[in-house]
Design a protein around this motif. Structure first.
Motif, PDB file in Angstrom:
ATOM      1  N   LYS A 166      -9.618  42.567  -8.612  1.00 62.30           N
ATOM      2  CA  LYS A 166      -9.583  44.020  -8.776  1.00 62.30           C
ATOM      3  C   LYS A 166      -9.989  44.730  -7.492  1.00 62.30           C
ATOM      4  O   LYS A 166      -9.406  45.769  -7.139  1.00 62.30           O
ATOM      5  CB  LYS A 166     -10.506  44.430  -9.925  1.00 62.30           C
ATOM      6  N   GLU A 189     -18.371  54.897 -16.401  1.00 58.46           N
ATOM      7  CA  GLU A 189     -17.508  54.216 -15.439  1.00 58.46           C
ATOM      8  C   GLU A 189     -18.163  52.933 -14.927  1.00 58.46           C
ATOM      9  O   GLU A 189     -19.389  52.835 -14.865  1.00 58.46           O
ATOM     10  CB  GLU A 189     -17.209  55.125 -14.243  1.00 58.46           C
ATOM     11  N   ASP A 190     -17.318  51.952 -14.586  1.00 58.76           N
ATOM     12  CA  ASP A 190     -17.824  50.788 -13.866  1.00 58.76           C
ATOM     13  C   ASP A 190     -17.418  50.944 -12.404  1.00 58.76           C
ATOM     14  O   ASP A 190     -16.787  51.939 -12.019  1.00 58.76           O
ATOM     15  CB  ASP A 190     -17.319  49.476 -14.464  1.00 58.76           C
ATOM     16  N   SER A 216     -13.450  51.258 -11.830  1.00 55.22           N
ATOM     17  CA  SER A 216     -12.851  52.506 -12.322  1.00 55.22           C
ATOM     18  C   SER A 216     -13.335  53.703 -11.505  1.00 55.22           C
ATOM     19  O   SER A 216     -12.570  54.641 -11.257  1.00 55.22           O
ATOM     20  CB  SER A 216     -13.180  52.705 -13.805  1.00 55.22           C
ATOM     21  N   TRP A 217     -14.590  53.662 -11.080  1.00 56.02           N
ATOM     22  CA  TRP A 217     -15.140  54.725 -10.223  1.00 56.02           C
ATOM     23  C   TRP A 217     -14.393  54.803  -8.901  1.00 56.02           C
ATOM     24  O   TRP A 217     -13.951  55.882  -8.486  1.00 56.02           O
ATOM     25  CB  TRP A 217     -16.616  54.439 -10.003  1.00 56.02           C
ATOM     26  N   GLN A 248     -11.453  53.608  -8.250  1.00 50.82           N
ATOM     27  CA  GLN A 248     -10.056  53.976  -8.494  1.00 50.82           C
ATOM     28  C   GLN A 248      -9.918  55.491  -8.587  1.00 50.82           C
ATOM     29  O   GLN A 248      -8.970  56.085  -8.055  1.00 50.82           O
ATOM     30  CB  GLN A 248      -9.553  53.322  -9.782  1.00 50.82           C
ATOM     31  N   GLN A 249     -10.885  56.116  -9.241  1.00 46.86           N
ATOM     32  CA  GLN A 249     -10.880  57.579  -9.310  1.00 46.86           C
ATOM     33  C   GLN A 249     -11.003  58.200  -7.921  1.00 46.86           C
ATOM     34  O   GLN A 249     -10.339  59.204  -7.615  1.00 46.86           O
ATOM     35  CB  GLN A 249     -12.017  58.067 -10.208  1.00 46.86           C
ATOM     36  N   ASP A 280      -7.652  57.804  -6.156  1.00 47.23           N
ATOM     37  CA  ASP A 280      -6.670  58.713  -6.740  1.00 47.23           C
ATOM     38  C   ASP A 280      -6.907  60.162  -6.292  1.00 47.23           C
ATOM     39  O   ASP A 280      -5.968  60.912  -6.016  1.00 47.23           O
ATOM     40  CB  ASP A 280      -6.706  58.626  -8.268  1.00 47.23           C
TER      41      ASP A 280
END
Length: 303
Positions: free
Chosen positions: A174, A284-285, A288-289, A291-292, A295
């Protein structure tokens, strides 16, 4: 860069010692009875990575885990001291970012090994250049950390070594994907000028090839909690009035009249403002943090 961030007034030693004999029900207090490996991380950024690797076999205490908390005004507690005293593994950022971990460890006489992520990263080459200690935005460093954590957890619980290795491999995949995304963005936005209130996302910007043009005297003063020189503030404001930069990265966990003024200037000029944090938002992990973050930067650059 040495930060004023995360200064730590320790609780009274007598209170901390009294709690070590009677406290129960905390992440660390229950760990000894269920056989899990007790890990204390300076922030939930590192705590999240450990949890992903260790799963049910670890009990993780993150000293800083409140996304609404200003890290600059953090104060410790007896419960934190207790968790450190019972830990099997400690994880600190290092680089002057979270010196409270050393203070806590020394006060508790813990025998636990410590992972210093800045040292692990190899990014601090010394010399006269200011060092950006926010290494948790550097994905190659996080890959190194994941590997190190899996190895140390396996040493502490050999029966679950294969589990830790498998979880680490999944997590590394990931992280590699995040790194691939930044490499793709670099193909499109390499050399684009950006600004930030503090160098929190500096390594992310570097990975995308973005050119930070924030006056050093501005960001350094904000990070150290000092008064911003008027000339540096005016120079920073001109970045937005002249639309020199594609975006402003704004640390949402700290603010000052100067950063609010800069944010307002960006808004009025139509320059996108990307909020960044130093700890995980609620729910959030790590992946995901980040990824934000990717983005949000991608969307801002595309405007």
């Amino acid at each position: 860069m040495q930060k004023r961030l995360l200064a730590l007034p320790l609780v009274a030693g007598a209170a901390a010692l009294a709690l070590t004999g009677c406290a129960t029900g905390s992440a660390s207090g229950s760990a000894s009875s269920d056989g899990t490996i007790r890990v204390v991380a300076s922030t939930n950024v590192y705590g999240s990575l450990v949890q992903a690797i260790g799963g049910d076999h670890v009990s993780v205490t993150s000293v800083l885990d409140d996304p609404s908390q200003d890290p600059h005004s953090f104060e410790s507690s007896a419960r934190t001291q207790l968790a450190v005293s019972k830990a099997d593994l400690l994880i600190e950022n290092g680089g002057g970012y979270d010196d409270f971990m050393t203070t806590l460890a020394d006060a508790s006489n813990t025998k636990a090994d410590t992972i210093n992520v800045v040292e692990l990263s190899g990014l601090d080459k010394g010399g006269d250049a200011e060092f950006n200690e926010h290494v948790f935005y550097d994905y190659p460093t996080m890959v190194k950390l994941v590997d190190d954590v899996a190895t140390r957890l396996g040493d502490l619980d050999g029966s679950e070594k294969s589990t830790f290795e498998a979880n680490a491999k999944t997590l590394t995949g990931k992280l590699d994907d995040l790194e691939s995304q930044t490499a793709a963005l670099k193909q499109q936005y390499d050399g684009d000028k950006v600004a930030y209130t503090e160098p929190v996302p500096g390594y992310l910007f570097d990975a995308i090839g973005l050119d930070n043009v924030t006056p050093e005297k501005f960001s350094e003063a904000i990070e150290e909690g000092d008064d911003v020189p008027p000339a540096a503030l005016n120079e920073t404001l001109r970045l937005f009035s002249g639309k020199t930069v594609k975006l402003l990265a704004y640390n949402e966990q700290t603010s000052s009249p100067e950063t609010e003024q800069v944010k307002k200037a960006a808004d009025e000029a139509g320059v996108p403002v990307v909020g960044v944090t130093e700890t995980l938002p609620k729910g959030e992990d790590y992946v995901s943090w980040q990824q934000q973050n990717i983005d949000a930067v991608k969307a801002a650059l595309a405007k």
